[in-house]
Design a protein around this motif. Structure first.
Motif, short mmCIF file in Angstrom:
data_model
loop_
_atom_site.label_atom_id
_atom_site.label_comp_id
_atom_site.label_asym_id
_atom_site.label_seq_id
_atom_site.Cartn_x
_atom_site.Cartn_y
_atom_site.Cartn_z
N SER A 114 0.83 -1.20 0.00
CA SER A 114 0.00 0.00 0.00
C SER A 114 0.87 1.25 0.00
CB SER A 114 -0.87 -0.01 1.26
OG SER A 114 -1.38 1.28 1.52
N LEU A 122 -4.32 -1.35 4.32
CA LEU A 122 -3.69 -2.34 5.21
C LEU A 122 -4.73 -2.92 6.17
CD1 LEU A 122 -0.33 -0.50 6.07
CD2 LEU A 122 -0.67 -2.35 4.43
N GLY A 132 0.67 -7.12 5.06
CA GLY A 132 0.70 -5.75 4.53
C GLY A 132 2.08 -5.12 4.55
N VAL A 133 2.31 -4.26 3.56
CA VAL A 133 3.60 -3.56 3.42
C VAL A 133 3.29 -2.12 3.00
CG1 VAL A 133 5.70 -3.40 1.99
CG2 VAL A 133 4.87 -5.64 2.76
N GLN A 134 4.04 -1.16 3.57
CA GLN A 134 3.87 0.25 3.16
C GLN A 134 4.93 0.60 2.13
OE1 GLN A 134 4.32 1.76 7.25
NE2 GLN A 134 2.52 3.01 6.87
N SER A 209 -0.13 2.03 10.38
CA SER A 209 1.26 1.66 10.09
C SER A 209 1.72 0.42 10.87
CB SER A 209 2.23 2.82 10.31
OG SER A 209 1.66 3.82 11.06
N SER A 212 1.81 -2.94 9.07
CA SER A 212 2.75 -3.15 7.97
C SER A 212 4.02 -3.83 8.49
CB SER A 212 3.10 -1.78 7.38
OG SER A 212 4.29 -1.85 6.67
N CYS A 215 8.47 -1.13 5.51
CA CYS A 215 8.16 0.17 4.93
C CYS A 215 9.27 0.47 3.92
CB CYS A 215 8.10 1.24 6.01
SG CYS A 215 7.45 2.76 5.33
#
Length: 451
Positions: A114, A122, A132-134, A209, A212, A215
Motif C-alpha cells: 500500500s 492495510l 501488509g507492506v507500506q 502503520s 505493515s 516500509c
C-alpha cells in the motif's frame, strides 16, 4: 508458494502510480505476479495512453480498477475532495475485489503493498488475513516528517490541523538537514480547507502503520544517509527507474496518464551534445497566463534548443512574440529516454521526487521551480545539500521573469562544479549493482514475500 500474487494500491496521482509501477517491474524480475489496482478514473487514463495493448494479456502485471467515489465530472485535482471520497468508498470496494479474486480459485492475493497515503488498505488486508507492506513514494526525509506528526504537534511546530505555528526552521534529528517550516509538505497545497482535509486524511492513513511488516522507500543510503539512519524501519530500494532502453513500448509506458510523444527522441538525435534544456513540470503544476508568457519568452531569450513538455490540460495561449524556433514542444515525453539522452544539458523541473531520482541517475543539473507539497523541500535539498542545481527568484509580484530564467540558465550551464558534482552523484546513486544496499534490500524483501 513460489510466485506470490502481490496487490499494489497507489494513490491516484501520476508520481505515485509511476513509482509503484517501477517497483512492480522489479518484483516481476524476481518472479512475482502483480495485481495493480488503480481507481477507475486513473485506469481509463492509463489504458488510453498506452500505445500497444496487445501484449497486456500475458503480462505478469495485471491492471485492474475500483471506483474512487467521485462522479465522472468531479474535479479530481481537488485533493481534499478526492481524499474524502477515497476514504468513504474504496475500503469496501477493495475488500469485495480481493474476496472475489481469492474465492475464484485463481492466484490468491498473498500480500498488499500500500502507498503510505492509501494506508487504509492495510486494514482491509488485515481483516482478510493478508500481510501488509507500506511503500513511500517520496524522500526518506519527507517520510520522517510524516512519521513525526505527534512530535511536531507536541513541540509546537505545527498545530492540530497540521499548519506551522511560526516561521523559521526546525530539525527532526541532528543527522538530518534543517527544514524550513514553509516546506512542511501537507501545508503547501495553497488552500487552507484542502490542507486541513489532506492532513486529517494523512493522520487517518498513519493509524494503520502497525499493520505493515515493512516500509519501503524509493531512495538510497548514499542519497539520504541521515534520514535513513534516523528512520531505521525505512528500507531503501532506489533508485527505482525503468530501463530507458526498454524495447517494449507497453512495459515502458505502463502507468502513464498521457501518451508519450516519442518524436522528441528523433529531434534530440539532431541536437549537439549537452545543448538542450529539458523543461517539464510533472502532472500537477499549473501556471497562470503571465507566468506562462514569461517562461516561453525566457526560453526564447536563452537562444538555446529546448524540449518543453506542455500538458494537454494546459489552457494557456503562447504569447504573440514567442518564436519557439529553437525548441520542440510535446504534450508528454518519455522522460527517462529524454533525460538519459546525450543532448540534454539540464532539467528545468518542478522537483517531484521521481524526476529528481531520474535526473540524478543521469548526472543532469537542475534548475528548480517547485510547485507544491514535497517539491519545496526537494528544491532546497538539491540546491543546498546535494549542490547539483539552482533555484529561481520571483519579483515583488511573485512572478519569475524571463530575464531571471535566462540569467539562471546561463549561470547553471557555465558552472563546471555543479556539472562535476552531478556526474559524481550519478556514479554514487547508480551504484546499485549486486551487493549494494538497495539491491540486497530487494532480495531480502522478495525472499520474505515468497516465504
Amino acid at each position: 508458494m513460489n510466485n506470490p500474487n502481490v496487490l499494489i494500491v497507489p494513490f491516484p496521482a501520476q508520481g505515485h502510480v509511476n513509482s509503484l509501477m517501477n517497483f512492480s517491474q522489479k518484483l516481476v524480475d524476481h518472479g512475482c505476479k502483480i495485481t495493480f489496482v488503480n481507481t477507475d478514473f486513473t485506469h481509463r487514463r492509463v489504458m488510453s495512453s498506452m500505445v500497444k495493448q496487445e501484449s497486456l494479456h500475458d503480462s505478469p502485471i495485471k491492471l485492474v480498477s475500483i471506483p474512487d467515489g467521485l462522479g465522472p465530472d468531479d474535479d479530481r485535482s481537488d485533493v481534499g475532495k478526492l481524499c474524502d471520497a477515497i476514504l468513504s468508498t474504496m475500503p469496501l470496494m477493495l475488500e469485495k475485489f480481493i474476496e472475489d479474486i481469492n474465492l475464484n480459485g485463481g492466484d490468491k492475493i498473498t500480500c498488499i503493498i500500500s502507498d503510505v497515503i492509501m494506508g487504509w488498505s492495510l486494514e482491509v488486508g488485515s481483516k482478510l488475513g493478508i500481510r501488509g507492506v507500506q511503500f513511500w513514494t517520496s524522500s526518506a526525509t519527507m517520510f520522517a516528517l510524516l512519521d513525526n506528526i505527534p512530535m511536531l504537534i507536541e513541540d509546537g511546530i505545527i498545530d492540530s490541523d497540521g499548519f506551522p505555528i511560526t516561521k523559521g526552521t526546525f530539525q527532526i534529528s541532528p543527522s538530518m538537514p534543517k527544514i524550513d517550516k514553509g516546506a512542511i509538505w501537507w501545508s503547501n497545497i495553497y488552500d487552507p480547507t484542502t490542507e486541513k482535509k489532506v492532513f486529517k486524511y494523512l493522520v487517518r492513513c498513519l493509524q494503520n502503520s502497525n499493520l505493515s511488516e515493512w516500509c519501503i522507500c524509493n531512495t538510497t543510503y548514499e542519497l539520504e544517509p541521515g534520514a535513513l539512519s534516523y528512520v531505521p524501519k525505512l528500507l531503501p530500494v532506489g533508485p527505482l527507474v525503468r530501463s530507458s532502453d526498454n524495447t517494449s513500448a507497453t512495459a515502458g509506458s505502463m502507468g502513464q496518464f498521457w501518451e508519450e510523444d516519442h518524436s522528441c527522441i528523433n529531434w534530440l538525435n539532431q541536437q549537439p551534445h549537452c545543448s538542450v534544456l529539458y523543461v517539464a513540470f510533472g502532472s500537477f503544476t499549473l501556471f497562470d497566463q503571465n507566468q506562462f508568457n514569461e517562461l516561453a519568452l525566457g526560453l526564447d531569450l536563452t537562444n538555446r534548443p529546448f524540449l518543453w513538455v506542455v500538458r494537454q490540460d494546459n489552457k494557456m495561449a503562447y504569447p504573440n512574440e514567442f518564436l519557439g524556433s529553437k525548441g520542440k514542444i510535446v504534450d508528454w515525453a518519455p522522460q527517462l529516454k529524454v533525460i538519459s539522452h546525450p543532448a540534454i544539458a539540464c532539467f528545468v523541473s518542478h522537483c517531484g521526487w521521481n524526476s529528481i531520482i531520474e535526473g540524478l541517475c543521469n548526472g543532469v543539473p537542475f534548475l528548480c521551480w517547485p510547485y507544491f507539497t514535497d517539491q519545496i523541500y526537494n528544491k532546497s535539498y538539491i540546491c543546498d545539500e546535494l549542490k547539483v542545481g539552482m533555484g529561481l527568484n520571483s519579483d515583488e509580484n511573485g512572478l519569475v521573469s524571463r530575464r531571471e530564467i535566462k540569467k539562471k540558465l546561463d549561470q547553471l550551464l557555465s558552472d563546471e562544479q555543479i556539472r562535476a558534482r552531478s556526474l559524481e552523484l550519478m556514479e554514487m546513486v547508480v551504484n546499485v549493482s549486486e551487493g549494494s544496499g538497495s539491491s540486497n534490500n530487494i532480495s531480502r524483501f522478495v525472499k520474505w514475500l515468497k516465504s
